[in-house]
Write a protein that holds these residues in place. Structure first.
Motif, short mmCIF file in Angstrom:
data_model
loop_
_atom_site.label_atom_id
_atom_site.label_comp_id
_atom_site.label_asym_id
_atom_site.label_seq_id
_atom_site.Cartn_x
_atom_site.Cartn_y
_atom_site.Cartn_z
N ALA A 229 0.83 -1.21 0.00
CA ALA A 229 0.00 0.00 0.00
C ALA A 229 0.87 1.25 0.00
O ALA A 229 0.59 2.24 -0.70
CB ALA A 229 -0.92 -0.01 1.22
N ILE A 230 1.95 1.21 0.78
CA ILE A 230 2.88 2.34 0.82
C ILE A 230 3.54 2.54 -0.55
O ILE A 230 3.75 3.67 -1.00
CB ILE A 230 3.94 2.11 1.91
N LEU A 231 3.85 1.43 -1.24
CA LEU A 231 4.48 1.53 -2.55
C LEU A 231 3.58 2.22 -3.56
O LEU A 231 4.04 3.05 -4.36
CB LEU A 231 4.85 0.13 -3.05
N VAL A 232 2.29 1.88 -3.56
CA VAL A 232 1.36 2.53 -4.49
C VAL A 232 1.31 4.03 -4.21
O VAL A 232 1.40 4.86 -5.12
CB VAL A 232 -0.05 1.92 -4.38
N ALA A 233 1.18 4.39 -2.92
CA ALA A 233 1.13 5.80 -2.55
C ALA A 233 2.44 6.51 -2.94
O ALA A 233 2.43 7.65 -3.43
CB ALA A 233 0.87 5.95 -1.06
N ALA A 234 3.57 5.83 -2.72
CA ALA A 234 4.87 6.43 -3.04
C ALA A 234 5.01 6.70 -4.53
O ALA A 234 5.55 7.73 -4.94
CB ALA A 234 6.00 5.52 -2.55
N GLU A 235 4.54 5.76 -5.36
CA GLU A 235 4.62 5.96 -6.81
C GLU A 235 3.82 7.19 -7.23
O GLU A 235 4.26 7.97 -8.09
CB GLU A 235 4.09 4.71 -7.54
N ILE A 236 2.65 7.37 -6.64
CA ILE A 236 1.82 8.54 -6.96
C ILE A 236 2.56 9.82 -6.60
O ILE A 236 2.64 10.77 -7.40
CB ILE A 236 0.47 8.46 -6.23
#
Length: 631
Positions: free
Chosen positions: A43-50
């Protein structure tokens, strides 16, 4: 007796073992703990990519100080997102699989096949684990240019993801079926692998016949008994390379890496998240309410909207899966509420993916221009009308299927109601235009543009619609990673298959055969359509174009076919194969995005595929459709 449960995203036939409750409790606890340890980082990775990609847009366009490291960091994190997302999908049993046969079996047989499918997936994971580790080790000698760190930080995602999926496979096997069922199914998997291994001397004598055995026989057999699509592809290419060639298996891992980590595919999870965000903020309801007020009283009205919406947003992201992810969540809920069957919806969504392959800006068009020398500007101009022709053929099927739809419960909206719905929906309807304008004006790349849509949706949800549930963000991020991982793993193993086909020399044999065809341009065009439909079901668009474009375009010119005209026909035919079951990867991506079991769309898609074939024949027969607007 075994207990069968259904899970979303595919046919998951989990049979909990009734005895050994103590063993089941600790495996369930371990599964939950490991699941949380994977879901939180992903979940953190998706947010970080954004955040990273949007920061790149702001730095370049607003501050005029580009972040040279943003794309590199996004690429590193993307492979981790893809692999951990695939782990989440495996744990949830949401990898796409075909269950047309499995669902008709007896409960006991279904449990056996489910254990067999899990065992087959585990076998692939165990077989590929060491080559993945070796690949990550080799990447330690490569340093990234911007961040100046070893590329092993990125490549480590492959062995870690494979190892975690193997652990979850073992945990699942410890909980499903009886001990006898698990032992029998695993013995069957082992027996098949041993039989293939013992037959290695025979395979090495068969030449290109092995392509049929592995890429058709193994894939078809695995898919039909319920093995997840990604693992069926993986087993086929692993077996082909191991038993018929001297290719190091580390090369296969490299091809999977290449297929999964292409930065343009980062648009897939971001558009998936954008779709969830549009629904959560109320933007989807506003758009659907306006569209329904316009076409709700027309039989099949929202199906026409789906066809038009895919044409409108197509090419924005450069990935068809991302295009579908941007449209489906907006329209599917209301279409289902109006009585549309999920199978028909996913069938039409898949068909529109093939329909819009020529609509610019398209990565396939850019690729075909770069490898064949055809003007990209001419391809962009020629690609608009063929998509319209196929849209018309699809709409004719929609009209026929829904000509007797009961709309007695649907009230036709007045002009005042339509106007009011339009005013409410304007901020939501503006979203695709904002996204397209950002690409055309050079504000953002095809990958970054989805982050602009996400930020726009957040602002509109908070300020205009005032509907933003912060508690839903974490589940949405996890669901995004799960769905994206399932799609990207299919693309990764399919890329490995495409590479294996390339290395076999099949492309050269095909070109030689087509050069000698009698009948001139008509026969060559007809054979090209059939060939690229078949190739499209095995290869993704770009590998197929890179492989066969330089070989076949000179032949087309020699027989008198305009290169832009030939390009349109080839792309449309390849799109049909890419989105046609049972082998088309695009079809399973559409099923994953629509969260529909693939078997449900099999029958409805036949009519749409026939319409696409007819449309492609029309485009092939009338060159003006492709070249009429060229200067």
């Amino acid at each position: 007796m075994a207990r069968i449960e259904s899970h979303p995203g595919g046919a998951s036939l989990i049979a909990e073992r009734p005895n050994s409750s103590r063993g089941r409790s600790w495996t369930t606890l371990l599964d939950a703990v490991l699941g949380a340890l994977v879901e939180i980082p992903v979940a953190i990775l998706v947010a970080a990519e954004i955040v990273i990609l949007f920061a790149g847009v702001i730095a370049r366009f607003v501050l005029h100080q580009p972040l040279v490291w943003s794309d590199e960091l996004a690429s590193i994190l993307f492979l981790w997102l893809a692999m951990l997302g695939a782990v989440v999908a495996f744990r949830r049993n949401e990898h796409m699989r075909m269950t047309a046969i499995v669902s008709r079996a007896s409960p006991q047989t279904r449990v056996f096949l489910d254990v067999f499918a899990t065992g087959a997936a585990l076998a692939f994971l165990l077989l590929i684990a060491w080559p993945a580790f070796e690949y990550a080790q080799e990447e330690t000698f490569i340093t990234t240019p911007a961040l100046e760190i070893t590329n092993a930080w990125r490549a480590a995602a492959l062995p870690v993801g494979i190892g975690l999926m193997a652990i979850f496979a073992l945990l699942r096997l410890s909980r499903i079926g009886s001990i006898r069922t698990v032992a029998t199914a695993l013995a069957a998997v082992a027996a098949i692998i041993i039989a293939f291994w013992l037959a290695e001397p025979l395979f090495r004598q068969l030449g290109n016949l092995n392509l049929v055995i592995f890429f058709i026989g193994v894939v078809a057999g695995s898919v039909l008994v319920g093995v997840p699509i990604a693992f069926a592809f993986g087993l086929a290419i692993f077996g082909y390379l191991t038993l018929t060639t001297q290719t190091p298996l580390m090369v296969l891992v490299g091809r999977m890496d290449e297929g999964m980590s292409h930065l343009i595919l980062l648009a897939v999870p971001l558009f998936v998240f954008l779709g969830l965000l549009i629904e959560m903020t109320g933007m989807a309801r506003a758009m659907v309410a306006f569209l329904a007020s316009l076409l709700g009283h027309v039989r099949g009205g929202l199906h026409y909207v789906l066809v038009g919406a895919m044409y409108l947003v197509s090419g924005i992201s450069g990935a068809k899966a991302a295009d579908m992810a941007a449209v489906a969540p907006v329209l599917f809920p209301e279409m289902k509420a109006r009585g549309a069957k999920p199978g028909d919806l996913v069938a039409l969504l898949s068909a529109t993916g093939a329909q819009t392959e020529t609509v610019p800006p398209s990565l396939v068009l850019i690729t075909i221009g770069s490898v064949t020398g055809v003007s990209i500007a001419a391809l962009f101009t020629g690609g608009l009308l063929p998509g319209v022709v196929l849209a018309v053929t699809l709409c004719l099927v929609v009209w026929w299927r829904y000509r007797k739809e009961d709309l007695s419960h649907v009230k036709r909206a007045s002009r005042r109601e339509i106007g009011r719905a339009f005013v409410v929906a304007v901020p939501a309807i503006a979203l695709p235009f904002v996204i397209r304008a950002a690409v055309v004006e050079g504000v953002a790349t095809a990958t970054e543009v989805s982050t602009i849509g996400i930020v726009y949706a957040i602002v509109i949800g908070l300020v205009v619609y005032r509907q933003f549930d912060w508690t839903k963000l974490k589940p949405m991020l996890i669901d995004t990673a799960c769905l994206s991982g399932a799609i990207l793993l299919i693309i990764g193993t399919a890329t490995g298959m495409a590479w294996g086909l390339t290395q076999s020399g099949f492309s050269r044999s095909l070109a030689a055969a087509m050069t000698g065809l009698p009948g001139g341009a008509v026969t060559f065009m007809a054979v090209s359509i059939v060939a690229f439909i078949i190739l499209g079901s095995v290869l993704e668009g770009i590998p197929a174009i890179v492989l066969f474009g330089p070989l076949l375009f000179p032949i087309a010119r020699a027989v008198g076919i305009h290169e832009v005209h030939y390009a349109m026909v080839v792309i449309l035919a390849m799109g049909i194969g890419l989105f046609a079951p049972p082998f088309g990867v695009g079809y399973y991506a559409a099923c994953a995005i629509g969260r529909v079991e693939p078997a449900e769309g099999m029958k409805p898609i036949l009519g749409y595929m026939l319409a696409l074939v007819i449309g492609t024949i029309i485009v092939a027969a009338v060159p003006w459709i492709s070249i009429g607007f060229l200067s």
